[in-house]
Design a protein around this motif. Structure first.
Motif, PDB file in Angstrom:
ATOM      1  N   ASN A 187      47.907  18.018 -32.560  1.00  0.00           N
ATOM      2  CA  ASN A 187      46.862  18.889 -32.002  1.00  0.00           C
ATOM      3  C   ASN A 187      45.494  18.227 -32.140  1.00  0.00           C
ATOM      4  N   ILE A 188      45.338  17.470 -33.219  1.00  0.00           N
ATOM      5  CA  ILE A 188      44.112  16.688 -33.415  1.00  0.00           C
ATOM      6  C   ILE A 188      44.187  15.397 -32.602  1.00  0.00           C
ATOM      7  N   GLY A 189      45.389  14.840 -32.531  1.00  0.00           N
ATOM      8  CA  GLY A 189      45.567  13.562 -31.847  1.00  0.00           C
ATOM      9  C   GLY A 189      45.354  13.636 -30.351  1.00  0.00           C
ATOM     10  N   VAL A 190      45.729  14.748 -29.719  1.00  0.00           N
ATOM     11  CA  VAL A 190      45.584  14.870 -28.263  1.00  0.00           C
ATOM     12  C   VAL A 190      44.135  14.701 -27.817  1.00  0.00           C
ATOM     13  N   PRO A 191      43.156  15.435 -28.399  1.00  0.00           N
ATOM     14  CA  PRO A 191      41.768  15.207 -27.964  1.00  0.00           C
ATOM     15  C   PRO A 191      41.257  13.798 -28.263  1.00  0.00           C
ATOM     16  N   ILE A 192      41.734  13.186 -29.348  1.00  0.00           N
ATOM     17  CA  ILE A 192      41.345  11.798 -29.636  1.00  0.00           C
ATOM     18  C   ILE A 192      41.858  10.879 -28.532  1.00  0.00           C
ATOM     19  N   CYS A 193      43.107  11.091 -28.144  1.00  0.00           N
ATOM     20  CA  CYS A 193      43.686  10.259 -27.083  1.00  0.00           C
ATOM     21  C   CYS A 193      43.004  10.522 -25.740  1.00  0.00           C
ATOM     22  N   VAL A 194      42.653  11.776 -25.473  1.00  0.00           N
ATOM     23  CA  VAL A 194      41.941  12.104 -24.234  1.00  0.00           C
ATOM     24  C   VAL A 194      40.588  11.398 -24.212  1.00  0.00           C
ATOM     25  N   PHE A 195      39.924  11.317 -25.376  1.00  0.00           N
ATOM     26  CA  PHE A 195      38.651  10.612 -25.470  1.00  0.00           C
ATOM     27  C   PHE A 195      38.805   9.156 -25.053  1.00  0.00           C
ATOM     28  N   PHE A 196      39.826   8.468 -25.606  1.00  0.00           N
ATOM     29  CA  PHE A 196      40.047   7.069 -25.246  1.00  0.00           C
ATOM     30  C   PHE A 196      40.489   6.937 -23.796  1.00  0.00           C
ATOM     31  N   MET A 197      41.263   7.915 -23.311  1.00  0.00           N
ATOM     32  CA  MET A 197      41.702   7.902 -21.923  1.00  0.00           C
ATOM     33  C   MET A 197      40.503   7.933 -20.981  1.00  0.00           C
ATOM     34  N   LEU A 222      57.979  13.385 -32.394  1.00  0.00           N
ATOM     35  CA  LEU A 222      57.353  14.543 -31.741  1.00  0.00           C
ATOM     36  C   LEU A 222      58.292  15.205 -30.747  1.00  0.00           C
ATOM     37  N   ALA A 223      59.152  14.420 -30.097  1.00  0.00           N
ATOM     38  CA  ALA A 223      60.135  15.020 -29.189  1.00  0.00           C
ATOM     39  C   ALA A 223      61.070  15.939 -29.962  1.00  0.00           C
ATOM     40  N   ARG A 224      61.540  15.482 -31.110  1.00  0.00           N
ATOM     41  CA  ARG A 224      62.439  16.314 -31.916  1.00  0.00           C
ATOM     42  C   ARG A 224      61.695  17.518 -32.496  1.00  0.00           C
ATOM     43  N   THR A 225      60.423  17.325 -32.865  1.00  0.00           N
ATOM     44  CA  THR A 225      59.621  18.449 -33.375  1.00  0.00           C
ATOM     45  C   THR A 225      59.496  19.533 -32.312  1.00  0.00           C
ATOM     46  N   SER A 266      58.770  18.214 -41.906  1.00  0.00           N
ATOM     47  CA  SER A 266      57.484  18.901 -41.822  1.00  0.00           C
ATOM     48  C   SER A 266      57.047  19.020 -40.360  1.00  0.00           C
ATOM     49  N   PRO A 267      57.757  19.859 -39.580  1.00  0.00           N
ATOM     50  CA  PRO A 267      57.422  19.974 -38.151  1.00  0.00           C
ATOM     51  C   PRO A 267      56.007  20.492 -37.912  1.00  0.00           C
ATOM     52  N   ARG A 268      55.526  21.369 -38.792  1.00  0.00           N
ATOM     53  CA  ARG A 268      54.178  21.909 -38.614  1.00  0.00           C
ATOM     54  C   ARG A 268      53.126  20.810 -38.796  1.00  0.00           C
ATOM     55  N   PHE A 269      53.378  19.899 -39.736  1.00  0.00           N
ATOM     56  CA  PHE A 269      52.447  18.785 -39.942  1.00  0.00           C
ATOM     57  C   PHE A 269      52.357  17.926 -38.693  1.00  0.00           C
ATOM     58  N   TRP A 270      53.522  17.574 -38.111  1.00  0.00           N
ATOM     59  CA  TRP A 270      53.522  16.721 -36.936  1.00  0.00           C
ATOM     60  C   TRP A 270      52.828  17.391 -35.755  1.00  0.00           C
ATOM     61  N   LYS A 271      53.093  18.678 -35.566  1.00  0.00           N
ATOM     62  CA  LYS A 271      52.456  19.386 -34.448  1.00  0.00           C
ATOM     63  C   LYS A 271      50.947  19.474 -34.633  1.00  0.00           C
ATOM     64  N   TRP A 272      50.506  19.829 -35.838  1.00  0.00           N
ATOM     65  CA  TRP A 272      49.070  19.966 -36.071  1.00  0.00           C
ATOM     66  C   TRP A 272      48.360  18.614 -36.048  1.00  0.00           C
ATOM     67  N   SER A 273      49.036  17.583 -36.521  1.00  0.00           N
ATOM     68  CA  SER A 273      48.421  16.257 -36.456  1.00  0.00           C
ATOM     69  C   SER A 273      48.228  15.833 -35.010  1.00  0.00           C
ATOM     70  N   ALA A 310      50.920  11.652 -26.549  1.00  0.00           N
ATOM     71  CA  ALA A 310      49.839  11.142 -27.404  1.00  0.00           C
ATOM     72  C   ALA A 310      50.358  10.518 -28.692  1.00  0.00           C
ATOM     73  N   ALA A 311      51.571  10.894 -29.097  1.00  0.00           N
ATOM     74  CA  ALA A 311      52.082  10.493 -30.412  1.00  0.00           C
ATOM     75  C   ALA A 311      52.135   8.983 -30.596  1.00  0.00           C
ATOM     76  N   GLY A 312      52.575   8.252 -29.561  1.00  0.00           N
ATOM     77  CA  GLY A 312      52.718   6.805 -29.703  1.00  0.00           C
ATOM     78  C   GLY A 312      51.403   6.115 -29.999  1.00  0.00           C
ATOM     79  N   SER A 313      50.401   6.379 -29.163  1.00  0.00           N
ATOM     80  CA  SER A 313      49.101   5.731 -29.362  1.00  0.00           C
ATOM     81  C   SER A 313      48.412   6.214 -30.629  1.00  0.00           C
TER      82      SER A 313
END
Length: 393
Positions: free
Chosen positions: A61-71, A140-143, A52-59, A184-187
């Motif tokens: 897409n939400i995860g990046v701003p969350i991680c930026v917030f904590f950053m 995410l690298a493989r996606t 489900s590559p689209r799921f990982w990418k879209w998840s 962002a994927a790891g955190s």
């Protein structure tokens, strides 16, 4: 056998075995680091990514701003913690300086730390942190179509680790947002695991622990350095009375210190291991309240009706499960969000450099990121040193 003995024995067994069977096990030795690379799990990661590559990418897409917030949040929190530590240095003698940044070694009591990570729960929790973090990077690298060169385990002295090694050229050629998703994927995986663990421990607490146990005194979890209780009360002691006042739970313990005892008063602390005389000092948060310098939690006993119906094994098993989920939550949220500190080589630092690169040259983005990284790591070193140095000096 205590935790330090466990680590010493484990260190000897692991390193002797690694050196004896280095060629057979394909182990690389580089100074204090043992490393074993493999390609066996690449297909497993690839299959997860491609389902489900689209799921990982879209998840992400939400995860990046969350991680930026904590950053973004990390530096102000570090500065606030630094200010608190500096303030406590000039506070009334006897108050404890506790940093929000600490070193978590399962089973080992770190001087000045406000928490002690249990050995078994801590090791399991660290495994979840490392495995989910690194696998998420790989997925995410493989996606994003980037090859994985190898997957491996490493050991820094006795500290375990894991890694997923993506193709460097593939990462360089990826778009900036693709890189942000990978970083962002790891955190985000750690934050997600922490959220799941939090839901599970909340459910256990609400539906099983609360109806099955009642508090009977408080148990000492830690004593703060340079405080009245330090060196007198030991971890695991159960406090039942203070100056004759019964301590039934954490609330009564706090109430007695705040309303029944005056700062500077000598008190009798009755525990399951005897009675101890301790002279209280002033609480730095409220000069009207007495302070001992102990971190305690409720000491629980199984309710009689529950024990007669289910025995003691099931309630205590569920209680142990609760603490397992607690430490999985604690370590994943703590390490996962700390990894978003905008300081290279942490993922937060890599993300900062990519974000800055949107609006400025790569050279300028790199220089700014390096400056922020040095600043961030200096604060971290000061915070850790502020709690450890007073204890060992």
């Amino acid at each position: 056998m205590d935790a330090l003995q466990f680590y010493a024995i484990a260190f000897i067994i692991i390193w002797v075995s690694a050196l004896l069977f280095k060629d057979k096990l394909k182990i690389e030795v580089s100074g204090p680091i043992l490393m074993r690379k493999t390609t066996r799990l690449r297909d497993f990661i690839d299959s997860i990514a491609q389902k489900s590559p689209r799921f990982w990418k879209w998840s992400m897409n939400i995860g990046v701003p969350i991680c930026v917030f904590f950053m973004i949040l990390n530096l102000p929190l570090l500065l606030y913690s630094l200010g608190t530590v500096i303030q406590n240095m000039f506070a009334v003698h006897g108050s404890s300086t506790v940093s929000t940044v600490g070193i978590a070694i399962p089973g080992v009591s770190i001087p000045g730390s406000a928490f002690n990570v249990p050995l078994v729960y801590g090791l399991i929790g660290l495994v979840t942190v490392i495995v989910f973090h690194e696998f998420a990077h790989g997925i995410l690298a493989r996606t994003e179509g980037i090859k994985i060169k190898s997957i491996g385990l490493l050991m820094l002295a006795i500290i375990p680790g894991a890694f997923v090694e993506p193709d460097e050229e593939g990462v360089k050629k990826a778009s900036r947002f693709a890189k942000l998703r990978i970083y962002a994927a790891g955190s985000m995986s750690n934050i997600a695991i922490a959220f799941i663990a939090f839901l599970l421990m909340t459910a256990l607490s609400s539906f099983f622990i609360a109806p099955s146990f009642h508090p009977q005194g408080v148990e000492v979890q830690n004593t703060m350095p340079d405080t009245p209780a330090y060196g007198i009360l030991q971890n695991g002691m159960i406090i039942t009375h203070i100056n004759g006042y019964e301590v039934t739970n954490l609330t009564t313990f706090t109430d007695i210190l705040n309303t029944k005892i005056k700062p500077g008063e000598e008190v009798n602390i009755t525990t399951n291991q005897g009675t101890f005389k301790i002279k209280t000092t002033t609480n730095s948060n409220n000069t009207n309240h007495a302070y001992l310098g102990v971190i305690v939690q409720n000491h629980l006993t199984v309710n009689q009706d529950v024990a007669s119906k289910y025995g003691d094994i099931i309630p205590w098993f569920l209680y142990s499960l609760y603490w397992l989920f607690y430490w999985i939550f604690f370590l994943n949220i703590g390490i996962g969000t700390f990894n978003l500190l905008p300081a290279k080589p942490l993922d937060g630092g890599l993300m900062l450099e990519e974000i800055l690169g949107y609006k400025m040259s790569s050279d300028l983005a790199n220089r700014i990121t390096n400056s922020v990284s040095i600043f961030g790591w200096l604060i971290v070193v000061v915070l850790i040193g502020a709690t450890i140095v007073p204890v060992i000096s």
